[in-house]
Motif scaffolding. Structure first.
Motif, short mmCIF file in Angstrom:
data_model
loop_
_atom_site.label_atom_id
_atom_site.label_comp_id
_atom_site.label_asym_id
_atom_site.label_seq_id
_atom_site.Cartn_x
_atom_site.Cartn_y
_atom_site.Cartn_z
N MET A 144 0.83 -1.17 0.00
CA MET A 144 0.00 0.00 0.00
C MET A 144 0.88 1.24 0.00
O MET A 144 2.01 1.22 0.42
N SER A 145 0.32 2.34 -0.40
CA SER A 145 1.11 3.56 -0.52
C SER A 145 0.71 4.59 0.53
O SER A 145 0.28 5.68 0.21
N GLY A 146 0.82 4.26 1.80
CA GLY A 146 0.52 5.25 2.83
C GLY A 146 -0.96 5.35 3.09
O GLY A 146 -1.63 4.38 3.33
N LEU A 147 -1.46 6.55 3.03
CA LEU A 147 -2.85 6.81 3.35
C LEU A 147 -3.74 6.68 2.13
O LEU A 147 -3.37 7.09 1.05
N ILE A 148 -4.90 6.14 2.34
CA ILE A 148 -5.88 6.05 1.27
C ILE A 148 -7.12 6.80 1.73
O ILE A 148 -7.87 6.31 2.57
N PRO A 149 -7.33 8.03 1.26
CA PRO A 149 -8.51 8.77 1.70
C PRO A 149 -9.77 8.19 1.08
O PRO A 149 -9.75 7.72 -0.04
N GLU A 150 -10.84 8.24 1.84
CA GLU A 150 -12.11 7.74 1.34
C GLU A 150 -13.23 8.55 1.99
O GLU A 150 -13.38 8.54 3.20
N SER A 151 -13.99 9.27 1.19
CA SER A 151 -15.12 10.01 1.73
C SER A 151 -16.25 9.02 1.96
O SER A 151 -16.59 8.24 1.08
N THR A 152 -16.84 9.02 3.16
CA THR A 152 -17.76 7.96 3.52
C THR A 152 -19.23 8.34 3.50
O THR A 152 -20.06 7.50 3.34
N ASN A 153 -19.56 9.62 3.71
CA ASN A 153 -20.97 9.99 3.71
C ASN A 153 -21.13 11.48 3.46
O ASN A 153 -20.17 12.18 3.19
N ALA A 154 -22.37 11.94 3.58
CA ALA A 154 -22.67 13.33 3.27
C ALA A 154 -21.98 14.29 4.22
O ALA A 154 -21.72 15.43 3.88
N ALA A 155 -21.66 13.85 5.42
CA ALA A 155 -20.97 14.71 6.38
C ALA A 155 -19.48 14.84 6.03
O ALA A 155 -18.75 15.52 6.72
N ASP A 156 -19.06 14.18 4.96
CA ASP A 156 -17.67 14.21 4.50
C ASP A 156 -16.68 13.78 5.57
O ASP A 156 -15.61 14.35 5.70
N GLN A 157 -17.06 12.76 6.35
CA GLN A 157 -16.09 12.19 7.25
C GLN A 157 -15.12 11.40 6.40
O GLN A 157 -15.51 10.64 5.54
N VAL A 158 -13.86 11.59 6.65
CA VAL A 158 -12.83 10.96 5.83
C VAL A 158 -12.18 9.86 6.63
O VAL A 158 -11.88 10.02 7.81
N ALA B 163 4.91 9.57 2.87
CA ALA B 163 3.64 9.46 2.14
C ALA B 163 2.47 9.81 3.05
O ALA B 163 1.51 10.46 2.63
N GLU B 164 2.52 9.39 4.32
CA GLU B 164 1.44 9.70 5.26
C GLU B 164 1.38 11.19 5.56
O GLU B 164 0.30 11.78 5.60
N VAL B 165 2.54 11.81 5.75
CA VAL B 165 2.59 13.25 6.01
C VAL B 165 2.01 14.02 4.83
O VAL B 165 1.19 14.92 4.98
N ALA B 166 2.43 13.65 3.62
CA ALA B 166 1.94 14.33 2.42
C ALA B 166 0.44 14.14 2.24
O ALA B 166 -0.27 15.10 1.91
N ALA B 167 -0.05 12.93 2.48
CA ALA B 167 -1.48 12.66 2.31
C ALA B 167 -2.32 13.40 3.35
O ALA B 167 -3.36 13.96 3.02
N LEU B 168 -1.85 13.44 4.61
CA LEU B 168 -2.59 14.17 5.65
C LEU B 168 -2.58 15.67 5.36
O LEU B 168 -3.58 16.34 5.54
N ALA B 169 -1.46 16.19 4.89
CA ALA B 169 -1.38 17.61 4.54
C ALA B 169 -2.31 17.92 3.37
O ALA B 169 -2.96 18.96 3.35
N ALA B 170 -2.39 17.01 2.41
CA ALA B 170 -3.29 17.21 1.26
C ALA B 170 -4.74 17.21 1.72
O ALA B 170 -5.55 18.00 1.24
N MET B 171 -5.08 16.33 2.68
CA MET B 171 -6.44 16.30 3.21
C MET B 171 -6.76 17.58 3.95
O MET B 171 -7.88 18.06 3.91
N GLN B 172 -5.75 18.14 4.63
CA GLN B 172 -5.96 19.42 5.32
C GLN B 172 -6.34 20.50 4.33
O GLN B 172 -7.28 21.25 4.54
N SER B 173 -5.61 20.58 3.22
CA SER B 173 -5.90 21.63 2.25
C SER B 173 -7.24 21.38 1.56
O SER B 173 -7.97 22.32 1.25
N GLN B 174 -7.62 20.12 1.35
CA GLN B 174 -8.93 19.82 0.77
C GLN B 174 -10.04 20.26 1.71
O GLN B 174 -11.05 20.81 1.28
N GLY B 175 -9.86 20.05 3.01
CA GLY B 175 -10.85 20.46 3.99
C GLY B 175 -11.00 21.97 4.03
O GLY B 175 -12.10 22.51 4.15
N GLU B 176 -9.88 22.69 3.90
CA GLU B 176 -9.95 24.15 3.89
C GLU B 176 -10.66 24.65 2.65
O GLU B 176 -11.45 25.60 2.71
#
Length: 124
Positions: free
Chosen positions: A1-15, A104-117
């Motif tokens: 696997m390549s670190g984090l795999i983001p997955e949007s799960t529902n309308a509340a956008d819990q990741v 890879a985890e740091v980069a993916a978490l940082a990318a999720m931060q910017s997506q949330g913003e």
């Protein structure tokens, strides 16, 4: 696997994210520009496990308080309370029990931060 795999799960956008070396995915409960509080179910004990990622230090682990978290981070309100305590300096990620995040985890978490913003800006 390549670190984090983001997955949007529902309308509340819990990741949910899958960390390297973990079988179950963590659900992001609260986050800011530096910290991410995540939980995953621990079905054998009918409870949950949590981890706090510190993106500046590049580690994740439990809090440094002797008797554990003072609030229930399995709820968004409890996770927000824990995040405010971390921001205020009342607690932090344990130095003794933390593990390093992979690049890879740091980069993916940082990318999720910017997506949330970006999502928050669209909602306003």
């Amino acid at each position: 696997m390549s670190g984090l795999i983001p997955e949007s799960t529902n309308a509340a956008d819990q990741v949910k994210v899958k960390m390297e070396g973990e079988r179950q995915r963590y659900r992001i409960m609260a986050r800011n520009d530096r910290f991410v509080i995540m939980t995953k179910p621990f079905n054998a004990q009918r409870t949950y496990l949590y981890t706090i990622a510190d993106l500046r230090r590049g580690v994740r682990g439990p809090c440094n308080l002797i008797f554990g978290l003072p609030c229930d981070v399995s709820t968004p309100d409890g996770a927000a309370e824990a995040l405010s305590k971390i921001e205020a300096g009342e607690m932090e990620v344990s130095y003794r029990r933390c593990v390093d995040l992979t690049p890879a985890e740091v980069a993916a978490l940082a990318a999720m931060q910017s997506q949330g913003e970006q999502q928050a800006r669209r909602e306003v």
